[in-house]
Design a protein around this motif. Structure first.
Motif, PDB file in Angstrom:
ATOM      1  N   SER A  30      51.705  26.129   5.298  1.00  0.00           N
ATOM      2  CA  SER A  30      51.095  25.700   6.446  1.00  0.00           C
ATOM      3  C   SER A  30      49.653  25.423   6.678  1.00  0.00           C
ATOM      4  O   SER A  30      48.826  24.772   7.384  1.00  0.00           O
ATOM      5  CB  SER A  30      51.575  26.324   7.659  1.00  0.00           C
ATOM      6  OG  SER A  30      50.959  27.551   7.774  1.00  0.00           O
ATOM      7  N   ILE A  31      48.984  26.082   5.586  1.00  0.00           N
ATOM      8  CA  ILE A  31      47.644  25.851   5.630  1.00  0.00           C
ATOM      9  C   ILE A  31      46.869  24.722   5.024  1.00  0.00           C
ATOM     10  O   ILE A  31      47.219  24.385   3.693  1.00  0.00           O
ATOM     11  CB  ILE A  31      46.758  27.182   4.983  1.00  0.00           C
ATOM     12  CG1 ILE A  31      47.180  28.322   5.524  1.00  0.00           C
ATOM     13  CG2 ILE A  31      45.418  26.939   4.877  1.00  0.00           C
ATOM     14  CD1 ILE A  31      47.066  29.523   4.542  1.00  0.00           C
ATOM     15  N   ASN A  32      46.070  23.819   5.864  1.00  0.00           N
ATOM     16  CA  ASN A  32      45.402  22.811   5.232  1.00  0.00           C
ATOM     17  C   ASN A  32      43.755  22.919   5.124  1.00  0.00           C
ATOM     18  O   ASN A  32      43.367  22.589   4.134  1.00  0.00           O
ATOM     19  CB  ASN A  32      45.555  21.618   6.183  1.00  0.00           C
ATOM     20  CG  ASN A  32      46.947  20.884   6.078  1.00  0.00           C
ATOM     21  OD1 ASN A  32      47.553  21.049   4.933  1.00  0.00           O
ATOM     22  ND2 ASN A  32      47.653  20.522   7.259  1.00  0.00           N
ATOM     23  N   PHE A  33      43.442  23.827   5.889  1.00  0.00           N
ATOM     24  CA  PHE A  33      42.140  24.239   5.794  1.00  0.00           C
ATOM     25  C   PHE A  33      41.685  25.749   5.888  1.00  0.00           C
ATOM     26  O   PHE A  33      42.526  26.440   6.559  1.00  0.00           O
ATOM     27  CB  PHE A  33      41.231  23.337   7.053  1.00  0.00           C
ATOM     28  CG  PHE A  33      41.322  22.061   7.195  1.00  0.00           C
ATOM     29  CD1 PHE A  33      42.467  21.411   7.875  1.00  0.00           C
ATOM     30  CD2 PHE A  33      40.364  21.166   6.673  1.00  0.00           C
ATOM     31  CE1 PHE A  33      42.631  20.176   8.166  1.00  0.00           C
ATOM     32  CE2 PHE A  33      40.464  20.052   6.912  1.00  0.00           C
ATOM     33  CZ  PHE A  33      41.383  19.309   7.303  1.00  0.00           C
ATOM     34  N   MET A  34      40.746  26.025   5.100  1.00  0.00           N
ATOM     35  CA  MET A  34      40.264  27.389   5.202  1.00  0.00           C
ATOM     36  C   MET A  34      38.852  27.528   5.237  1.00  0.00           C
ATOM     37  O   MET A  34      38.267  26.574   5.109  1.00  0.00           O
ATOM     38  CB  MET A  34      40.890  28.207   3.924  1.00  0.00           C
ATOM     39  CG  MET A  34      42.379  28.323   3.855  1.00  0.00           C
ATOM     40  SD  MET A  34      42.897  29.509   2.545  1.00  0.00           S
ATOM     41  CE  MET A  34      42.482  31.042   3.038  1.00  0.00           C
ATOM     42  N   GLY A  35      38.387  28.776   5.917  1.00  0.00           N
ATOM     43  CA  GLY A  35      36.985  28.875   6.213  1.00  0.00           C
ATOM     44  C   GLY A  35      36.559  30.238   6.424  1.00  0.00           C
ATOM     45  O   GLY A  35      37.226  31.101   6.556  1.00  0.00           O
ATOM     46  N   TRP A  36      35.195  30.229   6.866  1.00  0.00           N
ATOM     47  CA  TRP A  36      34.811  31.374   7.629  1.00  0.00           C
ATOM     48  C   TRP A  36      33.741  31.354   9.023  1.00  0.00           C
ATOM     49  O   TRP A  36      33.336  30.318   9.195  1.00  0.00           O
ATOM     50  CB  TRP A  36      33.754  32.082   6.445  1.00  0.00           C
ATOM     51  CG  TRP A  36      34.251  31.962   5.113  1.00  0.00           C
ATOM     52  CD1 TRP A  36      34.478  31.226   4.109  1.00  0.00           C
ATOM     53  CD2 TRP A  36      34.796  33.531   4.697  1.00  0.00           C
ATOM     54  NE1 TRP A  36      35.185  31.933   3.073  1.00  0.00           N
ATOM     55  CE2 TRP A  36      35.193  33.223   3.306  1.00  0.00           C
ATOM     56  CE3 TRP A  36      34.964  34.629   5.215  1.00  0.00           C
ATOM     57  CZ2 TRP A  36      35.833  34.126   2.651  1.00  0.00           C
ATOM     58  CZ3 TRP A  36      35.598  35.801   4.317  1.00  0.00           C
ATOM     59  CH2 TRP A  36      35.944  35.490   3.231  1.00  0.00           C
ATOM     60  N   PHE A  37      34.064  32.320   9.463  1.00  0.00           N
ATOM     61  CA  PHE A  37      33.261  32.527  10.950  1.00  0.00           C
ATOM     62  C   PHE A  37      32.680  33.756  10.764  1.00  0.00           C
ATOM     63  O   PHE A  37      32.848  34.595   9.840  1.00  0.00           O
ATOM     64  CB  PHE A  37      34.293  32.623  12.275  1.00  0.00           C
ATOM     65  CG  PHE A  37      34.621  31.219  12.704  1.00  0.00           C
ATOM     66  CD1 PHE A  37      35.341  30.133  12.039  1.00  0.00           C
ATOM     67  CD2 PHE A  37      34.338  31.020  14.111  1.00  0.00           C
ATOM     68  CE1 PHE A  37      35.771  29.046  12.567  1.00  0.00           C
ATOM     69  CE2 PHE A  37      34.632  29.923  14.862  1.00  0.00           C
ATOM     70  CZ  PHE A  37      35.226  28.613  13.894  1.00  0.00           C
ATOM     71  N   ARG A  38      31.523  33.984  11.591  1.00  0.00           N
ATOM     72  CA  ARG A  38      30.926  35.291  11.617  1.00  0.00           C
ATOM     73  C   ARG A  38      30.357  35.670  13.122  1.00  0.00           C
ATOM     74  O   ARG A  38      30.473  34.677  13.997  1.00  0.00           O
ATOM     75  CB  ARG A  38      29.607  35.225  10.743  1.00  0.00           C
ATOM     76  CG  ARG A  38      28.330  34.432  11.103  1.00  0.00           C
ATOM     77  CD  ARG A  38      27.520  34.391  10.339  1.00  0.00           C
ATOM     78  NE  ARG A  38      26.188  33.685  10.511  1.00  0.00           N
ATOM     79  CZ  ARG A  38      25.104  33.336   9.946  1.00  0.00           C
ATOM     80  NH1 ARG A  38      24.889  33.671   8.590  1.00  0.00           N
ATOM     81  NH2 ARG A  38      24.341  32.310  10.295  1.00  0.00           N
ATOM     82  N   GLN A  39      30.304  37.046  13.415  1.00  0.00           N
ATOM     83  CA  GLN A  39      29.850  37.497  14.560  1.00  0.00           C
ATOM     84  C   GLN A  39      28.896  38.418  14.495  1.00  0.00           C
ATOM     85  O   GLN A  39      29.245  39.608  13.925  1.00  0.00           O
ATOM     86  CB  GLN A  39      31.313  37.803  15.338  1.00  0.00           C
ATOM     87  CG  GLN A  39      30.782  38.265  16.933  1.00  0.00           C
ATOM     88  CD  GLN A  39      32.046  38.646  17.539  1.00  0.00           C
ATOM     89  OE1 GLN A  39      33.040  39.039  17.136  1.00  0.00           O
ATOM     90  NE2 GLN A  39      31.896  38.539  18.822  1.00  0.00           N
ATOM     91  N   ALA A  40      27.599  37.879  15.013  1.00  0.00           N
ATOM     92  CA  ALA A  40      26.633  39.098  14.931  1.00  0.00           C
ATOM     93  C   ALA A  40      26.636  40.099  16.127  1.00  0.00           C
ATOM     94  O   ALA A  40      27.394  39.746  17.263  1.00  0.00           O
ATOM     95  CB  ALA A  40      25.222  38.458  14.796  1.00  0.00           C
ATOM     96  N   PRO A  41      26.068  41.305  16.039  1.00  0.00           N
ATOM     97  CA  PRO A  41      26.010  42.039  17.273  1.00  0.00           C
ATOM     98  C   PRO A  41      25.519  41.355  18.486  1.00  0.00           C
ATOM     99  O   PRO A  41      24.504  40.821  18.587  1.00  0.00           O
ATOM    100  CB  PRO A  41      25.166  43.432  16.911  1.00  0.00           C
ATOM    101  CG  PRO A  41      25.235  43.217  15.511  1.00  0.00           C
ATOM    102  CD  PRO A  41      25.385  41.813  15.152  1.00  0.00           C
TER     103      PRO A  41
END
Length: 122
Positions: A30-41
């Motif tokens: 079911s995955i078409n797209f993969m990627g990355w997010f990030r969260q700084a303090p």
């Protein structure tokens, strides 16, 4: 359901490099797209990079263009984030994400990993 497990975070000096990996399992078809997010303090989660299912298209946040490279190995259901020329402002928890749609991978991913800490010292 899709499960995402990240690895490869750590502590690095400014100017150094790290490579993050993310292994997907479950309903990977079911995955078409993969990627990355990030969260700084103290900040909201932000988009970092995304890649299409065949690896033919990639997108990056302006803040990482030219320094980060996203890639994937479909045979192993794995996505990578090569991070070069790291800066202290790259310090954050990095999350692997997946989505069935492009809008999803940029703004509302369907699935999230547990996150891996990246710390860049000055």
């Amino acid at each position: 359901q899709v499960q995402l497990v990240e690895s490869g975070g750590g502590l690095v000096q400014a100017g150094g490099s790290l490579r993050l990996s993310c292994a997907a399992s479950g309903r990977t078809f079911s995955i078409n797209f993969m990627g990355w997010f990030r969260q700084a303090p103290g900040q909201e989660r932000e988009f970092v990079a995304a890649i299409t299912s065949n690896g033919g298209r990639t997108d990056y946040a302006d803040s990482v263009k030219g320094r980060f490279t996203v890639s994937r190995d479909n045979a192993r259901n794995t996505v990578f984030l090569q991070m070069n020329s790291l800066k202290p402002e790259d310090t954050a928890v990095y999350y692997c994400v997946s989505s069935a749609s492009y809008s999803g991978i940029r703004y509302r991913p369907d699935y999230w990993g547990q996150g891996t800490q990246v710390t860049v010292s000055s």
